[in-house]
Design an enzyme around this catalytic site. Structure first.
Site, short mmCIF file in Angstrom:
data_model
loop_
_atom_site.label_atom_id
_atom_site.label_comp_id
_atom_site.label_asym_id
_atom_site.label_seq_id
_atom_site.Cartn_x
_atom_site.Cartn_y
_atom_site.Cartn_z
N ASN A 60 0.80 -1.22 0.00
CA ASN A 60 0.00 0.00 0.00
C ASN A 60 0.84 1.27 0.00
OD1 ASN A 60 0.36 -1.43 2.58
ND2 ASN A 60 -0.41 0.44 3.49
N GLN A 80 -5.03 -3.55 -2.07
CA GLN A 80 -4.60 -2.52 -3.03
C GLN A 80 -4.61 -2.99 -4.48
OE1 GLN A 80 -4.03 0.68 -2.52
NE2 GLN A 80 -4.11 0.68 -0.29
N SER A 90 -11.16 -4.93 -0.26
CA SER A 90 -12.00 -3.93 0.39
C SER A 90 -12.63 -2.99 -0.64
CB SER A 90 -11.12 -3.13 1.36
OG SER A 90 -11.89 -2.24 2.11
N HIS A 126 -13.85 0.08 -0.54
CA HIS A 126 -13.58 1.53 -0.63
C HIS A 126 -12.28 1.86 -1.35
CE1 HIS A 126 -10.55 2.48 2.62
NE2 HIS A 126 -10.95 1.30 3.07
N CYS A 152 -3.18 4.92 7.59
CA CYS A 152 -3.21 4.48 8.99
C CYS A 152 -1.99 4.97 9.75
CB CYS A 152 -3.24 2.97 9.07
SG CYS A 152 -4.56 2.29 8.11
C1 PLP Z 1 -2.84 -3.39 2.00
C2 PLP Z 1 -3.97 -2.99 2.89
N1 PLP Z 1 -4.51 -3.90 3.71
C3 PLP Z 1 -5.52 -3.60 4.52
C4 PLP Z 1 -6.07 -2.35 4.56
C5 PLP Z 1 -7.21 -2.05 5.48
O1 PLP Z 1 -8.37 -1.91 4.72
P1 PLP Z 1 -9.73 -1.36 5.36
O2 PLP Z 1 -9.64 0.11 5.31
O3 PLP Z 1 -10.81 -1.90 4.46
O4 PLP Z 1 -9.82 -1.90 6.73
C6 PLP Z 1 -5.53 -1.35 3.74
C7 PLP Z 1 -6.04 0.04 3.80
O5 PLP Z 1 -5.31 0.99 3.63
C8 PLP Z 1 -4.46 -1.67 2.87
O6 PLP Z 1 -3.93 -0.78 2.05
#
Ligand code: PLP
Length: 400
Positions: free
Chosen positions: A166, A194, A214, A216, A340
């Site tokens: 990501n 991603q 995911s 979004h 995050c």
């Molecule tokens: C590689 C990766 N895994 C997991 C997530 C977490 O996804 P979610 O926002 O749906 O919890 C993200 C979000 O940035 C991500 O980029």
């Protein structure tokens, strides 16, 4: 706003406040997706567990959505369960596999550049008596499949390596890792948050047992996601209750969000090839332009094996947070790393893992492109970014 920023702002007022380059953090919901979702709020609002026609209408939408999502990764509909986020899917994958298979062994393998929801789940499993091996990556963020092979032992029950990172966009050698896991009879999970909808995925060809995605991240709504669980994989649920999603995820089903996720998936499937080509062209224009215009700039991640929409630079001598703030004043939304970790003000674990020093990691910038990124946005960044970096270097306490 500095004097310099104000000057640039005035010169580009028309473009300002409109250049969103943080599509890896989240995406706007595509209007076609909104349209597909709307009937499921107030007209077709049934509970999928109800036997009456309202319930059955919702259930039908749920099952059609499952089929669409499964199709994208060449899975069977019954191998998809819907969750609320990739965070939830990843927690379920790691903890669910660990607890269901602990009699076979208590050892898990992850990479050192996983998303925090994988790393923290693995850390928590350690407190429950499991052992975790974190694999190193090379300077591009690539996991070496040979390292996976060597790390697998008799007690290993799961390998989890993300499909694409990501922060730096590097695409991992998933097919090779999957093949090794299959030969060694170890479950293989990949976090495809991603990559899902952006590059092709075939869970059979890639020997994937579990996969998280995911909504979004692909122009669908927040609050919908999925976990692919290959037929026959032994997994324990995290949520117990009414037995939704074949008992693996009890909770009343969020039908509008899932319908939106499916519509977003359908659009990505249709447009993926053309959109990837378009984004790669814009991405490479921006990369080449910045490397040429900004002295000492460095591209993080694999130059070719990277997501079509990801760019990550380091600019020695400046602080990423100041850069983000300055760019924001100028109407450019970017990020220092993942959404995050950007609040923590700690150097990114991904950039440290690929060998950057903490001060280099602090001067990083992630620009992630998407469906509405235009060439004029790239030209604007190419005009503005060198000036902002120059100015910040002049006033920086890290000045070389
Ligand atoms: C590689 C990766 N895994 C997991 C997530 C977490 O996804 P979610 O926002 O749906 O919890 C993200 C979000 O940035 C991500 O980029």
């Amino acid at each position: 706003m500095t004097k310099e920023s104000r000057k640039i702002y005035r010169a580009h007022k028309d473009l300002c406040a409109s250049v969103y380059l943080d599509y890896a953090a989240t995406t706007p919901v595509d209007p076609r997706v909104v349209k597909a979702m709307l009937p499921y709020f107030s007209e077709k609002f049934g509970n999928t567990m109800s036997l009456h026609s309202f319930g059955q209408e919702a259930k039908q939408a749920l099952e059609e959505s499952r089929e669409i999502v499964a199709n994208l990764i060449k899975a069977k509909p019954e191998e998809i369960i819907f969750t609320s986020s990739a965070t939830e899917s990843n927690n379920l994958a790691l903890k669910g596999i660990a607890f269901a298979n602990k009699d076979k062994g208590r050892h898990l393998i992850i990479s050192s550049i996983e998303h925090p929801c994988i790393i923290e789940s693995a850390e928590w499993l350690k407190t429950q008596g499991f052992e975790v091996t974190k694999l190193k990556v090379d300077k591009y963020g690539l996991v070496n499949p040979e390292d996976v092979k060597n790390a697998i032992k008799k007690e290993t029950i799961l390998v989890s390596v993300m499909h694409a990172n990501n922060e730096i966009g590097t695409i991992e050698p998933i097919e090779e890792i999957g093949k090794i896991c299959k030969e060694k009879r170890v479950y293989f999970h990949t976090d495809a948050a991603q990559s899902f909808g952006k590059i092709p995925i075939d869970v059979n060809k890639m020997n994937i047992d579990l996969l998280s995605a995911s909504s979004h991240k692909l122009y669908g709504p927040k609050g919908a996601a999925c976990l692919f669980i290959k037929e026959g994989v032994k997994i324990t649920p995290l949520l117990h209750g009414g037995g939704h999603e074949t008992g693996l995820r009890s909770s009343t089903v969020n039908v509008p969000a899932i319908v939106g996720f499916a519509e977003a998936t359908r659009i990505c499937e249709r447009e993926m090839k053309k959109e990837a080509q378009r984004e790669i062209k814009l991405r490479d224009k921006l990369i080449n332009g910045v490397l040429k215009k900004i002295e000492g700039s460095h591209l993080n991640g694999e130059p070719k094996k990277r997501l079509p929409n990801n760019i990550n630079f380091s600019f020695p001598g400046i602080e990423g947070e100041s850069l983000i703030m300055q760019l924001d004043f100028l109407g450019i939304a970017a990020s220092t790393g993942s959404a995050c970790s950007s609040e923590k003000l700690e150097p990114s674990h991904v950039l440290l893992a690929i060998g950057l020093k903490p001060e280099q990691a602090h001067g990083s910038l992630r620009l992630s492109l998407g469906r509405w990124t235009k060439e004029k946005d790239i030209d604007y960044v190419l005009e503005v970014l060198p000036k902002v970096v120059k100015r910040l270097r002049e006033i920086s306490p890290f000045k070389r």
